[in-house]
Scaffold this active site. Structure first.
Site, PDB file in Angstrom:
ATOM      1  N   LYS A  33     -33.142   6.445  -8.974  1.00 52.92           N
ATOM      2  CA  LYS A  33     -33.023   6.957 -10.338  1.00 52.92           C
ATOM      3  C   LYS A  33     -32.248   6.000 -11.232  1.00 52.92           C
ATOM      4  O   LYS A  33     -31.539   5.115 -10.767  1.00 52.92           O
ATOM      5  CB  LYS A  33     -32.343   8.326 -10.329  1.00 52.92           C
ATOM      6  N   TYR A 246     -12.346 -11.622 -32.234  1.00 55.85           N
ATOM      7  CA  TYR A 246     -11.853 -10.576 -33.130  1.00 55.85           C
ATOM      8  C   TYR A 246     -10.391 -10.249 -32.849  1.00 55.85           C
ATOM      9  O   TYR A 246      -9.976 -10.127 -31.698  1.00 55.85           O
ATOM     10  CB  TYR A 246     -12.682  -9.303 -32.962  1.00 55.85           C
TER      11      TYR A 246
END
Length: 337
Positions: A33, A246
């Protein structure tokens, strides 16, 4: 372009270890899955099929359709019954309502709630369940439960195992009463497979262990399959006193050669905010805040391995290895090496 490299030799090794512990390939159901836990369902399905695995489980019908040609049987775990089920697949029944909503004649596995209280029929509902199963011509091919704490040293596993044993006996009694074939039973997940040597079920249902991650101990000698690589975008000398990224989170105390690599939180990585040290596979640290599509570190050449063991990132972010792996974007190229 960043890429995920899958070590096929390690994957086959893991399947061999799992199969030997389970008592044969025919007793192994692989859970694929969520894009095979981020590894790439199509690639993993092909390798598993080549190895000789015949049965797998997935989350949804769309996932099943992607790998249909690789397996004889596919169990869909999280389907919401809608009357439009595909006879090529097997569907988990997670509550009583599903029995009356699912298409007549559909192949099913009953989920049994043995103490996790997430999905499944209660023991007291089993006899009532056989009415619609018989009346609607549903093919009861299996029944299973899920252990909530097989990786923890407490009594939960043993309580659930006993509850499932009683549920199995009741299901077999009801099969006799309603003149139905006996279903297969499965309950052992990766941790339970590692932890215990005796099985009284027909199959084991294994997810994360196939990818090389032990959940209880290292008795299976598993090997991580996935490594995540990023390619260099640019390079420069960061002068002493200059800062990168940043917020100027990292500032150099001496001249260093740095590079920017093409992988960021937009690719499914948890965002490194520049606090503490998050090591790459080469032992060097990521420098400054991660950007959406890139990060910086000391120049490691054209390619750098971000991680080859998801546990390193899981420990830093105080989460589990599943969380690191399953978030990896399906847009990242995957290949066997």
């Amino acid at each position: 372009m960043s890429e995920i490299r899958l070590n096929k030799k390690a994957y086959i090794h893991n399947l061999m270890q799992i199969s030997n512990k389970a008592g044969g390939k025919e007793r192994v159901m692989l859970v694929l899955k969520d894009n095979a836990y981020g590894h790439g369902a199509k690639l993993i399905a092909a390798a598993a099929s080549e190895f000789g695995i015949k049965f797998c489980a997935v989350k949804s019908q769309s996932e099943a359709l992607e790998i249909q040609r690789n397996f004889e049987k596919i169990l869909i775990l999280s389907h919401i019954a809608n009357g439009d089920e595909d006879q090529n697949f097997i569907y988990a029944i997670n509550d009583m309502k599903g029995l009356n909503r699912i298409k007549r004649g559909t192949r099913i596995h009953l989920v049994i709630d043995t103490n996790m209280h997430r999905n499944g029929l209660k023991f007291s509902e089993l006899e009532a369940a056989f009415g619609p199963i018989k009346e609607r011509g549903l093919a009861l091919e299996g029944a299973y439960t899920h252990f909530r704490a097989s990786d923890e040293m407490n009594a939960d596993y043993f309580v659930q195992r006993q509850n499932f044993k009683e549920a199995k006996a009741e299901i077999l009694r009801l099969c006799e009463k309603f003149a139905m074939p006996h279903p297969i039973f499965h309950s052992h997940n990766s941790a339970a497979l590692e932890r215990f040597g005796e099985f009284d079920d027909d199959m084991v249902r294994v997810g994360i262990a196939q990818h090389g991650y032990a959940q209880f101990d290292d008795s299976l000698n598993l090997k991580p399959v996935l490594s995540l690589w990023a390619q260099k975008v640019s390079e420069r000398v960061l002068k002493a006193g200059q800062c990168v990224g940043y917020g100027a989170k990292f500032c150099a105390d001496k001249d260093i050669n740095i590079a920017t690599y093409d992988l960021g939180y937009g690719d499914g990585l948890l965002r490194y905010a520049g606090d503490g040290e998050l090591p790459l596979a080469n032992g060097k640290a990521m420098l400054g805040k991660m950007s959406m599509d890139s990060f910086s570190c000391e120049d490691a050449g054209e390619w750098v391995c971000v991680f080859d063991d998801a546990n390193v990132w899981a420990r830093y972010f105080d989460t589990i290895n599943y969380d690191i792996l399953v978030k990896l974007s399906p847009n990242i190229k995957r290949k066997f090496v």
